[in-house]
Motif scaffolding. Structure first.
Motif, PDB file in Angstrom:
ATOM      1  N   GLY A 309       3.074   9.591   1.270  1.00 48.37           N
ATOM      2  CA  GLY A 309       2.764   9.412  -0.150  1.00 48.37           C
ATOM      3  C   GLY A 309       1.393   8.826  -0.403  1.00 48.37           C
ATOM      4  O   GLY A 309       1.188   8.081  -1.358  1.00 48.37           O
ATOM      5  N   HIS A 358      -1.179   6.415  -5.728  1.00 51.26           N
ATOM      6  CA  HIS A 358      -0.953   6.768  -4.313  1.00 51.26           C
ATOM      7  C   HIS A 358      -2.198   6.544  -3.462  1.00 51.26           C
ATOM      8  O   HIS A 358      -2.643   7.432  -2.730  1.00 51.26           O
ATOM      9  CB  HIS A 358      -0.497   8.230  -4.186  1.00 51.26           C
ATOM     10  N   ALA A 391       3.620   4.296  -8.995  1.00 52.34           N
ATOM     11  CA  ALA A 391       2.724   5.159  -8.211  1.00 52.34           C
ATOM     12  C   ALA A 391       1.394   4.455  -7.930  1.00 52.34           C
ATOM     13  O   ALA A 391       0.650   4.834  -7.029  1.00 52.34           O
ATOM     14  CB  ALA A 391       2.470   6.464  -8.961  1.00 52.34           C
TER      15      ALA A 391
END
Ligand code: F6R
Length: 634
Positions: A309, A358, A391
């Motif tokens: 990720g 990310h 995220a």
């Protein structure tokens, strides 16, 4: 920066302080000083001796030898000047007007001007240009007020005074305080600057870094941010910034060698350059065992989830570590296919880019203590933590040579480059270790993202395994060659380093090495950029050192070198031997290796040439002027 040491126990403090300071001289060597307090019963009880000397520690040692410094309690300091010239009057310890309270400090007191004005209005006169001097005056004021309130002199009173004063100081600092009226107490405090307490046999020590403690004890208590401690012969009292008593078990210091000697080398820097094959060998044996597969080509201490990720990488670093990061960025982008940006940590702090989800943030710092790198990482972690969308959550990695340093306490994932302590101020073997860490990361990300075939991954691993032996030959050969070439640079004032692609950061590193130890002005440029301005600098007095390694841009770099030669520059090539490289006036030959791993080799002639040029000029290679190994101020 600067290094502080403090001791309280049953032995004479001065020799211990001097020994500790010797291990901290890498943090600064503009001046040094110590204060001891005699605690024996009798006439000398409570007599404070303060000795300070401009220049390196040897000057202070000579002074102490000549004049003495009695007492079992003491504080010492080695300075890298921030506020005030490196003169004796600015050397630490600094004292209050009655010369009863002495303070050593590292870091910067950012609000010292306001505090100084306030004290001056109250009639205090200052004798130095430092920010530190406000501290003993403020402590003296607190102590005086407490006495007026009816309190008796005691360690607890000194502790309370330091706690009150600490709350008024802005900035990042560590400090140690003694008061001649209390010859059995020492108070230390830290905020955003490292400080560790060592528990010895019948004594307590305190220092900015572990090497200063390692010769006396392996049992340490690293102080946490904002803590203040009272040390007496009986024990340690630890308090947080709110004044609450804290209890913490000490830790065992591991992996720190008391300072290695120079072996038979003239300087630590030369020894450390020669240790690079060993650094590579150790790294290969730890991280590239032969039984690994193309799916997991590197043995790193991370779970699988660490590699998942991640869409972007950003790297924060300073100086040589930043140059390693630039090579790392090339590998992560070009080999592993991850968009990567590199930032000067000092710039990132005040102009961070907009957040991208990310993202893996890597801090690279050999010392693990560089203030800008630590602060940039902290700031990044905080702004990501504050984001509602997960995220954007922080994903942090530190690459360091000091697994017990501040970065290791601040960042959850650490790659320890394991190069062994580096004493020379100019980084050499730790740069190689940082590069190797990036090779490992690039291999792992390429494998996990399937951005390279199994063959390409195994090929690069295989090439890396051969590096230690190839380096061994290279270092020996270039030591001799560079020593022969060095006299040709005796009158040189400017040098240009050229490189391209993965070797452009090596040109930057070559220029930095030369600048910092030989004081010759040097610039590193991407070779293709020369014609856009810097070429105007060239004439027969300006040597050009061009890194030309076979690969994508080999011919281009050779053409750029020809352009320099056409302007009568003296042309030195860092390149493999062969007909293509006959254009160079002198060649520093490299082995024929793939372009990917070429920086591991091309940097060696840069280090050795800089070393021999500086040594030929008779300069202090290990402790160049104005520098310090660990830059703990902003
Ligand atoms: C140059 C050098 C410095 C350091 C820089 C960062 O030889 O050593 O440029 O690289 O001060 O230090 P670290 O890596 O400790 O963060």
């Amino acid at each position: 920066m600067c290094g502080i040491v403090a001791v309280i126990g049953s032995r004479e403090a001065a020799p211990l302080l001097l020994e500790g300071l010797k291990q901290l001289e890498y943090r600064g060597y503009d001046s040094a000083g110590l204060a001891t307090v005699a605690s024996s019963l009798g006439d000398s009880k409570g007599v404070m001796t303060c000795q300070r000397a401009a220049g390196k520690l040897v000057n202070l040692s000579a002074l102490v030898e000549e004049k003495g410094a009695a007492g079992n309690l003491g504080i010492g300091h080695t300075r890298w000047a921030t506020h005030g010239k490196p003169e004796e009057r600015n050397a630490h310890p600094h004292r209050d007007q009655s010369a009863e309270i002495a303070v050593v400090q590292n870091g910067i007191i950012e609000n010292y001007r306001l505090l100084k004005e306030e004290l001056q209005r109250e009639g205090v006169s200052f004798v130095s240009d430092t920010d530190t001097e406000v501290i003993p005056h403020l402590i003296a004021k607190e102590v005086h007020e407490m006495k007026l309130g009816g309190r008796n002199d005691s360690g607890a009173m000194l502790l309370a005074a330091v706690q009150k004063v600490s709350a008024r100081l802005a900035g990042a600092y560590a400090l140690a305080v003694v008061w001649s009226r209390i010859p059995d107490a020492l108070v230390v405090a830290r905020r955003q600057a490292p400080l560790l307490i060592g528990l010895g046999e019948g004594e307590f020590l305190c220092a900015s870094d572990t090497p200063a403690l390692a010769g006396f004890t392996r049992t340490i208590l690293p102080m946490e941010d904002g803590e203040v401690a009272l040390l007496t012969p009986l024990g340690i009292e630890l308090y947080d910034s709110q004044g609450n008593r804290k209890q913490r078990s000490p830790e065992l210091l591991s992996g720190i060698d008391h300072l290695a000697d120079k072996r038979n080398f003239r300087h630590y820097m030369l020894k450390e350059i020669h240790e690079q094959p060993e650094t590579a060998e150790l790294w290969v044996s730890r991280h590239l065992p032969a039984d690994l597969s193309a799916r997991t080509p590197v043995a790193f201490p991370f779970e699988d989830s660490f590699y998942q990720g991640i869409d972007r990488v950003q790297i924060l670093a300073c100086g040589t570590s930043r140059h390693a990061a630039l090579v790392g960025a090339h590998l992560l982008e070009q080999f592993a296919g991850i968009p990567t940006s590199v930032f000067y940590a000092s710039e990132f702090r005040y102009a961070p880019p907009p957040l991208v989800p990310h993202t893996l943030t890597i801090g690279v710092t050999q010392s693990g203590e560089t203030a800008d790198t630590l602060a940039a990482l902290l700031m990044e972690a905080n702004r990501r933590d504050a984001h509602v969308d997960k995220a954007y959550a922080p994903r942090l990695l530190g690459i360091t040579n000091r697994s017990e340093s501040s970065i290791a306490r601040q960042v959850p994932n650490i790659l320890d480059i394991g190069a062994g302590i580096e004493i020379g101020v100019a980084a050499t073997k730790t740069f190689l270790g940082q590069l190797l860490s990036f090779y490992g990361l690039a291999l792992m990300f390429a494998a996990r993202r399937r951005s390279r075939s199994d063959e390409e991954i195994m090929q690069l691993s295989c090439e890396l395994r051969a590096v230690p032996n190839q380096l061994r030959l290279l270092v020996k050969k270039h030591d001799r060659l560079s020593e022969e070439l060095a006299p040709r640079f005796a009158e040189t004032q400017d040098v240009i380093f050229l490189g391209r692609g993965i070797n452009y950061p090596i040109a930057l590193e070559g220029a930095l090495k030369l600048k910092e130890i030989s004081y010759i002005h040097a610039e590193g440029y991407p070779a293709g950029e020369m014609k856009h301005g810097p070429i105007a600098l060239l004439d027969p007095r300006v040597p050009v050192i061009s890194i030309a390694t076979p690969g994508k841009v080999f011919d281009k770099v050779l053409s750029n070198a020809q352009e320099a030669k056409a302007r009568d520059a003296q042309l030195f090539g860092v390149a493999p031997e062969g007909p293509d490289t006959e254009i160079f006036d002198a060649l520093l030959p490299l082995p024929e290796v793939s372009e990917w791993i070429s920086p591991l080799f091309s940097v060696v002639p840069m280090q050795l040439l800089s070393y021999h040029i500086a040594a030929h000029r008779g300069l202090d290679v290990d402790q160049p002027r104005n520098l310090a190994k660990s830059v703990t101020v902003e």
